[in-house]
Design an enzyme around this catalytic site. Sequence first.
Site, PDB file in Angstrom:
ATOM      1  N   GLY A 218     -17.877  77.341  36.317  1.00  0.00           N
ATOM      2  CA  GLY A 218     -17.091  78.021  37.343  1.00  0.00           C
ATOM      3  C   GLY A 218     -18.063  78.876  38.134  1.00  0.00           C
ATOM      4  O   GLY A 218     -18.726  79.752  37.567  1.00  0.00           O
ATOM      5  N   ALA A 219     -18.174  78.576  39.428  1.00  0.00           N
ATOM      6  CA  ALA A 219     -19.138  79.301  40.269  1.00  0.00           C
ATOM      7  C   ALA A 219     -18.404  80.036  41.379  1.00  0.00           C
ATOM      8  O   ALA A 219     -18.863  80.093  42.516  1.00  0.00           O
ATOM      9  CB  ALA A 219     -20.176  78.330  40.832  1.00  0.00           C
TER      10      ALA A 219
ATOM     11  N   ASP B 275     -19.796  73.740  38.815  1.00  0.00           N
ATOM     12  CA  ASP B 275     -18.477  73.848  39.460  1.00  0.00           C
ATOM     13  C   ASP B 275     -18.113  72.484  40.013  1.00  0.00           C
ATOM     14  O   ASP B 275     -18.995  71.684  40.352  1.00  0.00           O
ATOM     15  CB  ASP B 275     -18.513  74.885  40.595  1.00  0.00           C
ATOM     16  CG  ASP B 275     -17.136  75.452  40.930  1.00  0.00           C
ATOM     17  OD1 ASP B 275     -16.912  76.652  40.689  1.00  0.00           O
ATOM     18  OD2 ASP B 275     -16.286  74.688  41.430  1.00  0.00           O
TER      19      ASP B 275
ATOM     20  N   ARG C 259      -5.435  84.968  39.965  1.00  0.00           N
ATOM     21  CA  ARG C 259      -4.111  85.409  40.426  1.00  0.00           C
ATOM     22  C   ARG C 259      -4.105  85.746  41.909  1.00  0.00           C
ATOM     23  O   ARG C 259      -5.092  86.188  42.457  1.00  0.00           O
ATOM     24  CB  ARG C 259      -3.721  86.698  39.682  1.00  0.00           C
ATOM     25  CG  ARG C 259      -3.296  86.477  38.292  1.00  0.00           C
ATOM     26  CD  ARG C 259      -2.568  87.686  37.790  1.00  0.00           C
ATOM     27  NE  ARG C 259      -3.461  88.755  37.396  1.00  0.00           N
ATOM     28  CZ  ARG C 259      -3.044  89.977  37.077  1.00  0.00           C
ATOM     29  NH1 ARG C 259      -1.753  90.264  37.130  1.00  0.00           N
ATOM     30  NH2 ARG C 259      -3.897  90.891  36.697  1.00  0.00           N
TER      31      ARG C 259
ATOM     32  N   ASN D  86      -4.549  76.082  34.575  1.00  0.00           N
ATOM     33  CA  ASN D  86      -5.804  76.389  33.898  1.00  0.00           C
ATOM     34  C   ASN D  86      -5.933  75.688  32.538  1.00  0.00           C
ATOM     35  O   ASN D  86      -7.047  75.476  32.059  1.00  0.00           O
ATOM     36  CB  ASN D  86      -5.972  77.909  33.775  1.00  0.00           C
ATOM     37  CG  ASN D  86      -6.354  78.531  35.117  1.00  0.00           C
ATOM     38  OD1 ASN D  86      -6.686  77.812  36.047  1.00  0.00           O
ATOM     39  ND2 ASN D  86      -6.304  79.853  35.216  1.00  0.00           N
TER      40      ASN D  86
ATOM     41  N   ASN E 226      -7.908  83.080  32.815  1.00  0.00           N
ATOM     42  CA  ASN E 226      -6.582  83.570  32.414  1.00  0.00           C
ATOM     43  C   ASN E 226      -5.555  82.448  32.324  1.00  0.00           C
ATOM     44  O   ASN E 226      -5.732  81.415  32.970  1.00  0.00           O
ATOM     45  CB  ASN E 226      -6.090  84.590  33.457  1.00  0.00           C
ATOM     46  CG  ASN E 226      -6.552  85.996  33.138  1.00  0.00           C
ATOM     47  OD1 ASN E 226      -6.541  86.401  31.987  1.00  0.00           O
ATOM     48  ND2 ASN E 226      -6.934  86.746  34.164  1.00  0.00           N
TER      49      ASN E 226
ATOM     50  N   HIS F 219      -4.564  90.220  26.534  1.00  0.00           N
ATOM     51  CA  HIS F 219      -4.952  90.693  27.861  1.00  0.00           C
ATOM     52  C   HIS F 219      -3.783  90.437  28.797  1.00  0.00           C
ATOM     53  O   HIS F 219      -3.720  89.439  29.485  1.00  0.00           O
ATOM     54  CB  HIS F 219      -6.195  89.935  28.329  1.00  0.00           C
ATOM     55  CG  HIS F 219      -6.672  90.350  29.677  1.00  0.00           C
ATOM     56  ND1 HIS F 219      -7.095  91.618  29.959  1.00  0.00           N
ATOM     57  CD2 HIS F 219      -6.811  89.652  30.830  1.00  0.00           C
ATOM     58  CE1 HIS F 219      -7.470  91.681  31.226  1.00  0.00           C
ATOM     59  NE2 HIS F 219      -7.300  90.497  31.778  1.00  0.00           N
TER      60      HIS F 219
HETATM   61  P1  A3D Z   1     -12.520  81.826  41.636  1.00  0.00           P
HETATM   62  O1  A3D Z   1     -13.374  82.614  42.563  1.00  0.00           O
HETATM   63  O2  A3D Z   1     -11.376  81.050  42.205  1.00  0.00           O
HETATM   64  O3  A3D Z   1     -13.478  80.819  40.837  1.00  0.00           O
HETATM   65  C1  A3D Z   1     -12.997  79.823  40.003  1.00  0.00           C
HETATM   66  C2  A3D Z   1     -13.904  78.620  40.183  1.00  0.00           C
HETATM   67  O4  A3D Z   1     -13.505  77.633  39.230  1.00  0.00           O
HETATM   68  C3  A3D Z   1     -13.808  77.974  41.573  1.00  0.00           C
HETATM   69  O5  A3D Z   1     -15.093  77.970  42.185  1.00  0.00           O
HETATM   70  C4  A3D Z   1     -13.313  76.563  41.283  1.00  0.00           C
HETATM   71  O6  A3D Z   1     -13.876  75.573  42.130  1.00  0.00           O
HETATM   72  C5  A3D Z   1     -13.768  76.381  39.840  1.00  0.00           C
HETATM   73  N1  A3D Z   1     -13.063  75.330  39.123  1.00  0.00           N
HETATM   74  C6  A3D Z   1     -11.753  74.963  39.211  1.00  0.00           C
HETATM   75  N2  A3D Z   1     -11.514  73.934  38.385  1.00  0.00           N
HETATM   76  C7  A3D Z   1     -12.681  73.646  37.759  1.00  0.00           C
HETATM   77  C8  A3D Z   1     -13.069  72.695  36.788  1.00  0.00           C
HETATM   78  N3  A3D Z   1     -12.203  71.812  36.291  1.00  0.00           N
HETATM   79  N4  A3D Z   1     -14.353  72.701  36.371  1.00  0.00           N
HETATM   80  C9  A3D Z   1     -15.243  73.585  36.861  1.00  0.00           C
HETATM   81  N5  A3D Z   1     -14.930  74.506  37.791  1.00  0.00           N
HETATM   82  C10 A3D Z   1     -13.669  74.537  38.222  1.00  0.00           C
HETATM   83  O7  A3D Z   1     -11.923  82.753  40.477  1.00  0.00           O
HETATM   84  P2  A3D Z   1     -12.600  84.037  39.805  1.00  0.00           P
HETATM   85  O8  A3D Z   1     -14.029  83.757  39.532  1.00  0.00           O
HETATM   86  O9  A3D Z   1     -12.209  85.253  40.559  1.00  0.00           O
HETATM   87  O10 A3D Z   1     -11.762  84.081  38.429  1.00  0.00           O
HETATM   88  C11 A3D Z   1     -11.934  83.066  37.462  1.00  0.00           C
HETATM   89  C12 A3D Z   1     -10.915  83.196  36.344  1.00  0.00           C
HETATM   90  O11 A3D Z   1     -11.115  84.427  35.645  1.00  0.00           O
HETATM   91  C13 A3D Z   1      -9.440  83.217  36.784  1.00  0.00           C
HETATM   92  O12 A3D Z   1      -8.653  82.454  35.895  1.00  0.00           O
HETATM   93  C14 A3D Z   1      -9.059  84.689  36.674  1.00  0.00           C
HETATM   94  O13 A3D Z   1      -7.681  84.874  36.478  1.00  0.00           O
HETATM   95  C15 A3D Z   1      -9.869  85.092  35.472  1.00  0.00           C
HETATM   96  N6  A3D Z   1     -10.093  86.530  35.300  1.00  0.00           N
HETATM   97  C16 A3D Z   1     -10.030  87.018  34.047  1.00  0.00           C
HETATM   98  C17 A3D Z   1     -10.249  88.350  33.810  1.00  0.00           C
HETATM   99  C18 A3D Z   1     -10.177  88.882  32.409  1.00  0.00           C
HETATM  100  O14 A3D Z   1     -10.368  90.055  32.199  1.00  0.00           O
HETATM  101  C19 A3D Z   1      -9.870  87.984  31.317  1.00  0.00           C
HETATM  102  C20 A3D Z   1     -10.543  89.212  34.873  1.00  0.00           C
HETATM  103  C21 A3D Z   1     -10.615  88.688  36.158  1.00  0.00           C
HETATM  104  C22 A3D Z   1     -10.387  87.325  36.368  1.00  0.00           C
END
Ligand code: A3D
EC number: 1.1.1.37
Length: 320
Positions: A10-11, A34, A83, A96, A121, A176
Amino acid sequence: MARPKIALIGAGQIGGTLAHLVALKELGDVVLFDIAEGTPEGKALDIAESGPSEGFDASLKGTQDYSDIADADVCIVTAGVPRKPGMSRDDLLGINLKVMKSVGEGIRDNAPNAFVICITNPLDAMVWALREFSGLPHEKVCGMAGVLDSARFRHFLAEEFKVSMKDVTAFVLGGHGDTMVPSVRYSTVAGIPLPDLVQMGWTTQDKLDAIVQRTRDGGAEIVGLLKTGSAFYAPATSAVEMAEAYLKDQKRVLPCAAYVDGALGLNGMYVGVPTVIGAGGIERVVDIKLNADEQTMFDASVKAVKGLVEACKGIDSSLA
Ligand code: A3D
C-alpha cells in the site's frame, strides 16, 4: 551485513509517509508495493531524491510485483481504502477483506519470515484475516492501533498538564474503534497515575473524561478536518516505532493488536493489549489486571471485535 528489507504494502498516504520515515531513520531498504501503477514508483523515486539533501543511505523501489518483496524482514500493510466523513471503520469491512486476501497470499508466498504489521481498518478484524490468509505464526502478525491511540491520549494529556509528552505515559486497550478503552489508571505523568493528578488539582474529572472521549474520537476528528481521507502522519510514525522495536530487538512495551490466547481471560483472538515487541515479534502479552469498570468496557470492545470477525467469516467462507 545487508540492510534490513522493509516492504510497504500500500503506497497511499500512510505508505508514502512510512517510506519517508524508514529512509530518514535508515531502518533499511524500502520496497513500496501498490496495485495503482506509477504511485509506488513515483513515491519511491521522489523520496530517494530527497536522500542527497537529507544524507540517508537507503534504497527505495516501487513495484506492482509481489516477487519484489521477497525475503522482506518487515511488511507493513496499509493496502485498502480509508474512511471518508460519515463512515465508520467497520463500513470498510467487505472491501478491505478482499484486499487482505491478496496481500496475505502475497506475503505467504514471498516473505513468510517477515514481521507483519497491519494498519488497514477495521484493524482488529483485518489483522485477524491477514493472519488467516497468510498462515504466518501468530506472534509474527500484529496490528498497529494502540501506539497511535496512546500517542493521541498522551498528546492531549501533555497539553492539558503543560508538561513534556516525554513524561506522559498512557495506554489504550481493546479494539481500535468506538469501544476502545483509554486506561486512566495505568496512564501517568512521570509515574503519577491520572486519578492522583485529579486529586492533586492538576485537572478535573470532567476535563479528564473529555480527553478520554476525544481520544476515542481521535481518528474521526482528523477525518472530519481532512474530508478526503484519514490520518497518516501519526499512524505511520506509530507503525515505524513498532518496526524499529522488532528490527533492533528493543523489547519495547507497546500496546498493539496482538493474538491473545490465555491472557486477560481471552482464548485465541486479536485485540489491543500491551505487548513486548522484540526480535521474536510479539514476545509477550502483558496480562494486566482490570478493575470492574475497565473489564466491562474491555468486554464490550472484545464483543465488538468478535462481531466483526464473524462478519468476515460470513463474507469469505474460507475463513469460517
Ligand atoms: P490510501 O491513501 O487510500 O492508501 C491505500 C492504498 O492501498 C492505495 O494507494 C491503494 O491503491 C492501495 N491498494 C488498494 N488495494 C490494494 C491491493 N489489493 N494491493 C495493494 N495495494 C492496494 O489510504 P491510507 O494510506 O490513508 O490508509 C490506509 C488504511 O489504513 C485504511 O484502511 C485506513 O482506514 C487505515 N488506517 C488505520 C489506522 C489505524 O490506526 C489502525 C489509522 C489511519 C488509517
